[in-house]
Design a protein around this motif. Structure first.
Motif, PDB file in Angstrom:
ATOM      1  N   TYR A   6       0.865  -1.176   0.000  1.00 11.87           N
ATOM      2  CA  TYR A   6       0.000   0.000   0.000  1.00 11.87           C
ATOM      3  C   TYR A   6       0.909   1.235   0.000  1.00 11.87           C
ATOM      4  O   TYR A   6       1.629   1.481   0.961  1.00 11.87           O
ATOM      5  CB  TYR A   6      -0.873  -0.023   1.258  1.00 11.87           C
ATOM      6  N   VAL A   7       0.890   2.012  -1.101  1.00 13.53           N
ATOM      7  CA  VAL A   7       1.690   3.233  -1.194  1.00 13.53           C
ATOM      8  C   VAL A   7       0.795   4.406  -0.816  1.00 13.53           C
ATOM      9  O   VAL A   7      -0.225   4.653  -1.461  1.00 13.53           O
ATOM     10  CB  VAL A   7       2.264   3.426  -2.608  1.00 13.53           C
ATOM     11  N   THR A   8       1.147   5.101   0.243  1.00 16.30           N
ATOM     12  CA  THR A   8       0.288   6.157   0.765  1.00 16.30           C
ATOM     13  C   THR A   8       1.122   7.328   1.249  1.00 16.30           C
ATOM     14  O   THR A   8       2.342   7.206   1.422  1.00 16.30           O
ATOM     15  CB  THR A   8      -0.588   5.618   1.910  1.00 16.30           C
ATOM     16  N   GLY A   9       0.470   8.469   1.448  1.00 13.60           N
ATOM     17  CA  GLY A   9       1.179   9.666   1.877  1.00 13.60           C
ATOM     18  C   GLY A   9       0.519  10.326   3.069  1.00 13.60           C
ATOM     19  O   GLY A   9      -0.227   9.695   3.824  1.00 13.60           O
ATOM     20  N   THR A  10       0.809  11.610   3.225  1.00 12.66           N
ATOM     21  CA  THR A  10       0.249  12.379   4.338  1.00 12.66           C
ATOM     22  C   THR A  10      -0.455  13.635   3.860  1.00 12.66           C
ATOM     23  O   THR A  10      -1.192  14.266   4.607  1.00 12.66           O
ATOM     24  CB  THR A  10       1.364  12.791   5.312  1.00 12.66           C
ATOM     25  N   ASP A  11      -0.220  14.020   2.610  1.00  9.25           N
ATOM     26  CA  ASP A  11      -0.796  15.252   2.098  1.00  9.25           C
ATOM     27  C   ASP A  11      -0.675  15.239   0.581  1.00  9.25           C
ATOM     28  O   ASP A  11       0.004  14.375   0.006  1.00  9.25           O
ATOM     29  CB  ASP A  11      -0.068  16.466   2.684  1.00  9.25           C
ATOM     30  N   ARG A  12      -1.265  16.209  -0.085  1.00  7.63           N
ATOM     31  CA  ARG A  12      -1.185  16.287  -1.544  1.00  7.63           C
ATOM     32  C   ARG A  12       0.174  16.853  -1.960  1.00  7.63           C
ATOM     33  O   ARG A  12       0.918  17.408  -1.154  1.00  7.63           O
ATOM     34  CB  ARG A  12      -2.310  17.174  -2.077  1.00  7.63           C
ATOM     35  N   GLY A  13       0.478  16.683  -3.257  1.00 11.45           N
ATOM     36  CA  GLY A  13       1.683  17.303  -3.808  1.00 11.45           C
ATOM     37  C   GLY A  13       2.979  16.580  -3.509  1.00 11.45           C
ATOM     38  O   GLY A  13       4.054  17.174  -3.613  1.00 11.45           O
ATOM     39  N   ASP A  14       2.897  15.303  -3.114  1.00 15.82           N
ATOM     40  CA  ASP A  14       4.147  14.588  -2.795  1.00 15.82           C
ATOM     41  C   ASP A  14       4.766  13.891  -4.009  1.00 15.82           C
ATOM     42  O   ASP A  14       5.806  13.244  -3.887  1.00 15.82           O
ATOM     43  CB  ASP A  14       3.912  13.574  -1.669  1.00 15.82           C
ATOM     44  N   GLY A  15       4.130  13.990  -5.179  1.00 11.38           N
ATOM     45  CA  GLY A  15       4.679  13.330  -6.359  1.00 11.38           C
ATOM     46  C   GLY A  15       4.710  11.828  -6.224  1.00 11.38           C
ATOM     47  O   GLY A  15       5.577  11.151  -6.783  1.00 11.38           O
ATOM     48  N   ARG A  16       3.709  11.292  -5.517  1.00 10.76           N
ATOM     49  CA  ARG A  16       3.711   9.871  -5.168  1.00 10.76           C
ATOM     50  C   ARG A  16       3.665   8.953  -6.388  1.00 10.76           C
ATOM     51  O   ARG A  16       4.065   7.800  -6.329  1.00 10.76           O
ATOM     52  CB  ARG A  16       2.497   9.589  -4.278  1.00 10.76           C
ATOM     53  N   GLN A  17       3.187   9.482  -7.516  1.00  7.02           N
ATOM     54  CA  GLN A  17       3.094   8.634  -8.710  1.00  7.02           C
ATOM     55  C   GLN A  17       4.451   8.076  -9.118  1.00  7.02           C
ATOM     56  O   GLN A  17       4.540   6.989  -9.691  1.00  7.02           O
ATOM     57  CB  GLN A  17       2.487   9.434  -9.879  1.00  7.02           C
ATOM     58  N   VAL A  18       5.533   8.822  -8.845  1.00 10.81           N
ATOM     59  CA  VAL A  18       6.877   8.324  -9.166  1.00 10.81           C
ATOM     60  C   VAL A  18       7.161   7.053  -8.378  1.00 10.81           C
ATOM     61  O   VAL A  18       7.690   6.069  -8.915  1.00 10.81           O
ATOM     62  CB  VAL A  18       7.938   9.402  -8.841  1.00 10.81           C
ATOM     63  N   ILE A  19       6.798   7.053  -7.112  1.00 11.65           N
ATOM     64  CA  ILE A  19       7.055   5.882  -6.267  1.00 11.65           C
ATOM     65  C   ILE A  19       6.123   4.746  -6.667  1.00 11.65           C
ATOM     66  O   ILE A  19       6.538   3.577  -6.728  1.00 11.65           O
ATOM     67  CB  ILE A  19       6.892   6.251  -4.775  1.00 11.65           C
ATOM     68  N   GLU A  20       4.866   5.053  -6.958  1.00  9.02           N
ATOM     69  CA  GLU A  20       3.926   4.007  -7.376  1.00  9.02           C
ATOM     70  C   GLU A  20       4.387   3.357  -8.678  1.00  9.02           C
ATOM     71  O   GLU A  20       4.320   2.127  -8.821  1.00  9.02           O
ATOM     72  CB  GLU A  20       2.528   4.620  -7.517  1.00  9.02           C
ATOM     73  N   LEU A  21       4.862   4.167  -9.619  1.00 12.14           N
ATOM     74  CA  LEU A  21       5.384   3.614 -10.871  1.00 12.14           C
ATOM     75  C   LEU A  21       6.621   2.771 -10.604  1.00 12.14           C
ATOM     76  O   LEU A  21       6.779   1.672 -11.161  1.00 12.14           O
ATOM     77  CB  LEU A  21       5.707   4.759 -11.839  1.00 12.14           C
ATOM     78  N   GLY A  22       7.514   3.260  -9.744  1.00 13.35           N
ATOM     79  CA  GLY A  22       8.730   2.507  -9.434  1.00 13.35           C
ATOM     80  C   GLY A  22       8.436   1.177  -8.766  1.00 13.35           C
ATOM     81  O   GLY A  22       9.069   0.161  -9.070  1.00 13.35           O
ATOM     82  N   VAL A  23       7.474   1.156  -7.844  1.00 12.69           N
ATOM     83  CA  VAL A  23       7.110  -0.096  -7.170  1.00 12.69           C
ATOM     84  C   VAL A  23       6.493  -1.071  -8.168  1.00 12.69           C
ATOM     85  O   VAL A  23       6.768  -2.276  -8.136  1.00 12.69           O
ATOM     86  CB  VAL A  23       6.163   0.178  -5.993  1.00 12.69           C
ATOM     87  N   MET A  24       5.661  -0.557  -9.089  1.00 15.41           N
ATOM     88  CA  MET A  24       5.087  -1.431 -10.113  1.00 15.41           C
ATOM     89  C   MET A  24       6.190  -2.049 -10.967  1.00 15.41           C
ATOM     90  O   MET A  24       6.122  -3.232 -11.321  1.00 15.41           O
ATOM     91  CB  MET A  24       4.126  -0.632 -11.004  1.00 15.41           C
ATOM     92  N   GLU A  25       7.218  -1.271 -11.267  1.00 17.40           N
ATOM     93  CA  GLU A  25       8.352  -1.797 -12.030  1.00 17.40           C
ATOM     94  C   GLU A  25       9.013  -2.952 -11.276  1.00 17.40           C
ATOM     95  O   GLU A  25       9.324  -3.997 -11.855  1.00 17.40           O
ATOM     96  CB  GLU A  25       9.358  -0.677 -12.282  1.00 17.40           C
TER      97      GLU A  25
END
Length: 702
Positions: A6-25
């Motif tokens: 589960y990839v999650t954050g604490t607030d908006r604007g963290d650019g989390r998509q980079v980490i989600e894409l990296g984990v999918m890789e």
């Protein structure tokens, strides 16, 4: 049991998509069937990230199964029936996905426009109910190093206090100067791995296509490649042309009223000259140049976008500055940049272990390709690409550099290469460019080549011209240790690519001939086919050499070699010159390499099908489970690999040349960009086997 992260954050604007894409890789490198689940989604519109994941990783999952429910429905359900009911329904929908996949990547809520109370606690509870490990992400944009560290520690403690299995923490979009210090101090103060990723301007810059969609602009000129360029800056045109041109910056979007034909033509002419390459031109006030000017613009800078909006420059500027760069299916180069960033700053082996990804027994084409890229990156090598002005080669170079796969040298006239790269919106700052015509290496190479071919009457004067041929120049770079390998053939023939290698690099010790293999990536395994590209009709000795070379290549790339020497008969059932050749070759392989498992002569079906093998060659250690298939001649091999490629939907990677002292690989002239990237990665891995001191050659003087 299906595992999940589960990839999650604490607030908006963290650019989390980079980490989600990296984990999918990471997941798709190890697991055949990966599912995606997003508990809450905004409205009924498309999900940018899932569309990207689906296109990039060939996911067969339907969009409907990905989403739990909308934020609106979740808020209403929580208000009417409470949090327990909301969580219960989301858990049920998660398990519907988990039943179909080996591993599930869960994309946490985004904290944007939500009326749900305590969104962090909701993410934590969902992760616990799903039985998912948690990767917590904290945004560091526009924050001091100390405030980023404090926020990251608070995020970890918040999720841990709520009972989550936090396996890693990622701080994203940190000021580049603070990245190392932030990562080190967090790792020293928290009991889980902590990774810090720097702010990357190329990810925050919108593409021209994203600007077009956001502003509702009309595209007057430009192709898909041009619209995919990043708009790194905005230059507003109001001055006269002499004052305007010096204000242009690389990758800028020129914004000017549509009646300023002088600025439009001037900006495109500057782009065409490569000084500097721009992203495109945006015209305001709903003014559009006439057809003659547009035709001129198209000739000046083919593919460069020219788009139009009805508003004036001031309101357009306000809209432009609000457009953010986003990862989506229409910006594949951003995805490559994001993955390169993730892989440079995250210990991917450590994170893979932390999220407990067990490798599937099946090896899919995508898993094989991922493994190639990961291995090529593990010990950096330099690959030379002689066809430096070819569009496919430049696009492949763009991917290689963004993914940090290896160092690159491009050959050709520097001005022409940079101009073409500028037209394609490709940044070659990290690549070396050498012009064989003007390089100081030309004299040195002429002397080396003349000495090597003196027995054929070659002189230094003649060699001075020969070595300006990019194939010869690239081969000499490899021979002299100025590059570790060469990849060519997108526009050159096989003969033009490998003849210099025969003359200069020559065969490796113990190899009689140079041969080739294809890696045939089937749905569930990888087979090695040899020789399908070089030797028309090898004799028994040569066929045995091909088999031994192919087994070595297979082992180098993680395929356990079990060799099938193919023929039209199996065992002792047939006779004739062709069968006898294969039988003799098999005997030679056993004599020279008694450690190898080899069977022959054997028919293809008996080699790969266990049921047929049980009938035709019971008790064989190879029959039914062969991984290296050696064809008796080029006609059989070439036709078979193409038949399997087309009829079985196999991905054919190659040809990969073997038997040379140093790596030189030939491309098909129909090679796609991904084929070139894969061949570069293969060449880098081959070079790792040739040189084991772990250091790449310095870039040679040009």
């Amino acid at each position: 049991m299906t595992r999940s992260v589960y990839v999650t954050g604490t607030d908006r604007g963290d650019g989390r998509q980079v980490i989600e894409l990296g984990v999918m890789e990471l997941l798709t490198r190890q697991v055949d069937r990966v599912g995606v689940f997003r508990p809450l989604v905004h409205g009924d519109g498309p999900d940018r990230l899932f569309d990207l994941l689906r296109s990039r990783y060939r996911l067969g999952q339907s969009a409907e199964s990905v989403y739990g429910m909308s934020y609106g429905d979740a808020s209403a359900l929580q208000a009417e029936r409470g949090t327990d009911e909301l969580v219960s329904q989301l858990v049920e929908r998660f398990h519907a996905v988990a039943r179909e996949y080996e591993y599930v990547l869960v994309l946490g809520t985004d904290y944007v426009g939500s009326t749900l109370p305590d969104e962090l606690a909701l993410n934590a509870r969902l992760a616990n109910e799903f039985g998912a490990s948690v990767i917590a992400v904290v945004g560091g944009q526009d924050q001091t190093a100390e405030s980023v560290r404090s926020e990251a520690r608070n995020a970890y403690r918040a999720y841990e206090a709520l009972g989550c299995d936090v396996v890693a923490l990622v701080v994203n979009r940190v000021a580049p100067a603070d990245r190392e210090a932030v990562g080190e101090r967090l790792s020293a103060s928290l009991p889980v791995p902590c990774y810090a990723l720097p702010e990357e301007a190329g990810l925050s810059a919108p593409t021209v296509a994203q600007i077009v969609r956001k502003l509702g602009a009309e595209v007057l000129l430009g192709d898909d490649a041009g619209l995919a360029r990043d708009a790194k800056d905005f230059v507003f045109g109001g001055a006269m042309l002499p004052a305007f041109l010096p204000a242009l910056t690389e990758g800028c979007l020129v914004v000017t009223p549509g009646d300023r034909v002088d600025l439009i033509v001037g900006a495109l002419a500057a782009h065409s000259a490569g000084a500097p390459p721009i992203a495109g031109v945006l015209l305001t006030l709903d003014e559009k140049p006439g057809p003659d000017i547009l035709a001129l613009a198209d000739r000046l800078a083919p593919g460069t976008p020219v788009v139009s909006v009805p508003g004036g420059s001031f309101p357009t500027a306000a809209e432009l500055f609000a457009v953010e760069g986003k990862l989506d299916a229409f910006s594949p180069r951003k995805a490559e940049t994001a993955l390169g960033l993730f892989e440079r700053h995250v210990d991917t082996a450590e994170l893979t272990n932390r999220i407990a990804v067990a490798r599937s027994s099946r090896v899919t084409p995508m898993m094989f390709e991922h493994e190639l890229i990961e291995r090529s990156r593990s010990a950096r090598r330099r690959i030379v690409l002689p066809e430096g002005t070819e569009e496919r080669v430049l696009r492949a170079a763009d991917v290689v550099l963004r993914r940090d796969i290896c160092d690159l040298t491009l050959l050709g006239e520097e001005a022409a290469i940079r101009k073409r790269a500028g037209e394609l919106g490709i940044d070659l700052a990290a690549a070396q460019i050498i012009d064989p015509q003007t390089s100081p290496l030309r004299e040195r190479f002429a002397e080396i080549y003349a000495k090597a071919r003196a027995h054929k009457g070659m002189t230094v004067e003649l060699a001075h011209d020969v070595v300006t041929d990019v194939s010869y120049f690239g081969t000499l770079m490899v021979q002299e240790g100025l590059a570790d390998g060469m990849v060519s053939g997108a526009v050159h023939s096989t003969a033009a690519t490998i003849r210099p290698a025969f003359e200069i690099i020559k065969t490796a010790p113990g190899a009689q001939i140079v041969s080739s293999v294809f890696f045939m990536c089937l749905a569930d395994r990888v087979l090695v086919y040899g020789d399908c590209a070089v030797n028309p009709d090898p004799n028994a000795e040569q066929l045995a050499d091909i088999a031994i070379q192919s087994a070595t290549t297979a082992a180098q790339f993680g395929v356990e070699p079990r060799i099938a020497m193919l023929s039209y008969s199996t065992g002792t059932s047939g006779s004739g010159a062709d069968v006898d050749k294969v039988r003799k070759a098999t005997e030679i392989v056993r004599e020279r390499r008694p450690d190898l498992l080899v069977e022959g002569p054997i028919q293809y079906d008996a080699a790969v099908d266990a049921a047929v093998a049980k009938t035709k060659l019971p008790g064989s250690e190879v029959a039914g489970k062969a991984t290296v298939l050696i064809f008796p001649d080029l006609n059989t091999g070439n036709n078979t690999y193409k038949a399997v490629q087309r009829s079985a939907g196999a991905v054919a990677v190659g040809p990969v040349l073997q038997g040379l002292r140093k790596p030189v690989n030939d491309l098909s002239r129909g090679a796609l960009v991904q084929d070139i990237v894969t061949t570069v990665a293969i060449s880098a891995i081959q070079a790792q086997g040739e040189r084991t001191n772990g250091t790449a050659p310095d870039a040679p003087a040009v």
